[in-house]
Design an enzyme around this catalytic site. Structure first.
Site, PDB file in Angstrom:
ATOM      1  N   ALA A  77       0.911  -1.204  -0.069  1.00  0.00           N
ATOM      2  CA  ALA A  77      -0.157   0.012  -0.058  1.00  0.00           C
ATOM      3  C   ALA A  77       0.926   1.361  -0.040  1.00  0.00           C
ATOM      4  CB  ALA A  77      -0.922   0.053   1.154  1.00  0.00           C
ATOM      5  N   THR A  78       2.077   1.285   0.470  1.00  0.00           N
ATOM      6  CA  THR A  78       2.813   2.452   0.640  1.00  0.00           C
ATOM      7  C   THR A  78       3.230   2.830  -0.694  1.00  0.00           C
ATOM      8  OG1 THR A  78       3.815   1.952   2.775  1.00  0.00           O
ATOM      9  CG2 THR A  78       5.054   3.291   1.362  1.00  0.00           C
ATOM     10  N   ASN A 159      -5.518   2.689  10.987  1.00  0.00           N
ATOM     11  CA  ASN A 159      -4.523   1.549  11.609  1.00  0.00           C
ATOM     12  C   ASN A 159      -4.500   1.540  13.017  1.00  0.00           C
ATOM     13  OD1 ASN A 159      -3.393   3.739  10.177  1.00  0.00           O
ATOM     14  ND2 ASN A 159      -1.598   3.125  11.204  1.00  0.00           N
ATOM     15  N   GLN A 187      -6.174  -1.499   5.786  1.00  0.00           N
ATOM     16  CA  GLN A 187      -6.613  -2.187   7.003  1.00  0.00           C
ATOM     17  C   GLN A 187      -7.870  -2.724   6.763  1.00  0.00           C
ATOM     18  OE1 GLN A 187      -5.151  -2.605  10.000  1.00  0.00           O
ATOM     19  NE2 GLN A 187      -3.108  -1.504   9.433  1.00  0.00           N
ATOM     20  N   THR A 245       9.437  -6.868 -13.062  1.00  0.00           N
ATOM     21  CA  THR A 245       8.736  -7.921 -13.114  1.00  0.00           C
ATOM     22  C   THR A 245       7.970  -8.315 -11.814  1.00  0.00           C
ATOM     23  OG1 THR A 245      10.808  -8.769 -14.115  1.00  0.00           O
ATOM     24  CG2 THR A 245       9.534 -10.418 -13.254  1.00  0.00           C
ATOM     25  N   CYS A 331       4.327   1.366  11.966  1.00  0.00           N
ATOM     26  CA  CYS A 331       5.097   2.422  11.230  1.00  0.00           C
ATOM     27  C   CYS A 331       5.565   3.786  11.762  1.00  0.00           C
ATOM     28  CB  CYS A 331       4.133   3.044  10.267  1.00  0.00           C
ATOM     29  SG  CYS A 331       3.398   1.703   9.258  1.00  0.00           S
TER      30      CYS A 331
HETATM   31  N1  PMP Z   1      -1.686   2.198   5.127  1.00  0.00           N
HETATM   32  C1  PMP Z   1      -2.314   1.900   6.285  1.00  0.00           C
HETATM   33  C2  PMP Z   1      -3.656   2.277   6.707  1.00  0.00           C
HETATM   34  C3  PMP Z   1      -1.663   0.718   6.897  1.00  0.00           C
HETATM   35  O1  PMP Z   1      -1.877   0.380   8.059  1.00  0.00           O
HETATM   36  C4  PMP Z   1      -0.455   0.345   6.296  1.00  0.00           C
HETATM   37  C5  PMP Z   1       0.364  -0.589   6.844  1.00  0.00           C
HETATM   38  N2  PMP Z   1       0.778  -0.263   8.354  1.00  0.00           N
HETATM   39  C6  PMP Z   1       0.070   0.826   4.897  1.00  0.00           C
HETATM   40  C7  PMP Z   1      -0.614   1.913   4.352  1.00  0.00           C
HETATM   41  C8  PMP Z   1       1.308   0.553   4.283  1.00  0.00           C
HETATM   42  O2  PMP Z   1       1.270  -0.836   4.061  1.00  0.00           O
HETATM   43  P1  PMP Z   1       2.867  -1.599   3.559  1.00  0.00           P
HETATM   44  O3  PMP Z   1       3.614  -1.498   4.641  1.00  0.00           O
HETATM   45  O4  PMP Z   1       2.435  -2.727   3.446  1.00  0.00           O
HETATM   46  O5  PMP Z   1       3.139  -0.718   2.357  1.00  0.00           O
END
Ligand code: PMP
Length: 384
Positions: A77-78, A159, A187, A245, A331
């Site tokens: 997601a980041t 989160n 989430q 890839t 995080c």
């Molecule tokens: N968005 C939210 C709401 C999250 O909780 C997280 C992971 N803590 C992320 C984005 C990022 O996900 P990832 O670290 O797997 O890229």
């Protein structure tokens, strides 16, 4: 061998979820088969890999109710959040220069930080505050829209607190105003029902490891008609938006995890809500002054954020060595500042320092909850 009393109980499912054994099995088979590169066009190994990749794409698409052409695989997601925010900004800058973005005060750092980078490039980033229950008000989003608003970003589930945001209402406002809406569903996906994609947010970000899939893969869900410039360049994979890839075994695991979540989500959500209620009531009995941070009803099943007035969370966690808990998000917990999410719910610094997050999940049993409550009773008695 650990005796039953020493058994560790994992209560941090918002940080990551354990890999589902069915998913681990499918990934192991994919690795063992020595799969080809899904982007190889000239032989059967490549064609088979491409077929498996497209199957995974369909499974992920089914989870969010979109067509497979809307799925762009990323590392998580980041990366998906960064790709949307920076890619959309680059497109807008090329045509009309920096504009206005509406966000919320409780977004994940993977949304906040690219927005902060854009603010340095001349974008006006407006953060909608949340109320004490932890919700963004849709009316506030509507009122914030300007003629040059290029993006709205409000997550689906927070989160740290687990509070669910009014995504459908915000999506309706944004669709009415023709403004793209990104909802970080890292989430929420696989845990709650998401609005159908054609009526919901224009863009969604996902991470497989939040719903019992592998770490290292996720997706950006985006209709082909949205203009986005790539932020990395290479072999043109994923519509040229995410070249490189695709790690096929991870994609296979992501797809299966999505399929399992879609099939089991409703029943599991009910089970987790029941366990969370038992835990909340049990903790309240042990420590009547306990306070729940954020609304109780509209929350991710199994996620609790609670504070025990007069007890430091760090000390409490030290007194609970067999419970794997956290004081905030993984995080943010490497940082020393108090949680900006809890601060935006109106908590004082000392209240934030008393807050812990409890994340139940698929591996949590009724017995785990009873064991956890006994551990809490001993620890809270000692620290009171
Ligand atoms: N968005 C939210 C709401 C999250 O909780 C997280 C992971 N803590 C992320 C984005 C990022 O996900 P990832 O670290 O797997 O890229």
């Amino acid at each position: 061998m650990a005796s039953p009393r020493e058994k560790e109980i994992y209560l941090d499912h918002n940080a990551t979820t354990p890999l589902d054994p069915r998913v681990a099995q499918a990934m192991a088979e994919c690795w063992a088969a020595g799969a080809g590169n899904p982007h190889s066009k000239t032989h059967k190994a490549g064609w088979r890999a491409a077929e498996q990749l497209e199957q995974a794409r369909r499974q992920v698409a089914a989870l969010v109710g979109c067509g497979p052409e809307c799925i762009i695989f990323t590392s998580g997601a980041t990366e998906a959040n960064n790709l949307v925010i920076l890619g959309l900004a680059a497109s807008c800058e090329a045509s009309s220069g920096p504009g206005h973005i509406v966000s919320s005060s409780i977004e994940h750092p993977s949304v906040r930080e690219p927005l902060a980078a854009l603010a340095k490039r001349g974008w006006r980033v407006e953060e909608i505050p949340v109320g004490p229950e932890g919700f963004v008000a849709p009316n506030d989003v509507a009122a914030a829209l300007c003629a040059d608003t290029r993006l709205v970003t409000v997550m689906a589930a927070n989160n740290e607190t687990g509070t669910l945001q009014p995504v459908s209402e915000i999506a309706a406002i944004c669709r009415g105003a023709d403004v793209p809406y990104l909802s970080d569903c890292a989430q929420a996906a696989g845990k709650i029902t998401l609005s159908p994609f054609e009526k919901g947010p224009t863009m969604i970000s996902l991470s497989a490891h939040k719903f019992y899939g592998p770490m290292g893969i996720g997706a950006l869900v985006l209709s082909p008609e949205i203009a986005l410039q790539p932020v990395t360049f290479g072999g043109g994979q994923e519509r040229g938006l995410r070249p490189g890839t695709i790690p096929l075994p991870l994609a296979v695991g992501f797809g299966l995890a999505a399929e399992i979540a879609a099939a089991e989500r409703v029943e599991e959500a009910q089970r987790l809500a029941g366990l969370a209620m038992r835990l909340r009531d049990g903790l309240q009995e042990i420590y009547p002054e306990m306070v729940l941070n954020g609304d109780w009803h509209a929350r991710l099943p199994g996620t609790l954020n609670v504070r025990f007035p007069s007890i430091e969370a760090e000390e409490l966690l030290l007194a609970l060595p067999n419970l794997q808990l956290s004081t905030g998000s993984a995080c943010g917990s490497g940082r020393t500042e108090p949680s900006y999410v809890l601060r935006s719910l109106g908590l004082l610094a000392e209240e934030i320092a008393q807050s812990i997050r409890i994340g139940l999940g698929r591996t949590t049993t009724e017995e785990d909850i009873e064991t956890a409550l006994r551990d809490f009773a001993t620890a809270l008695e000692k620290l009171r």
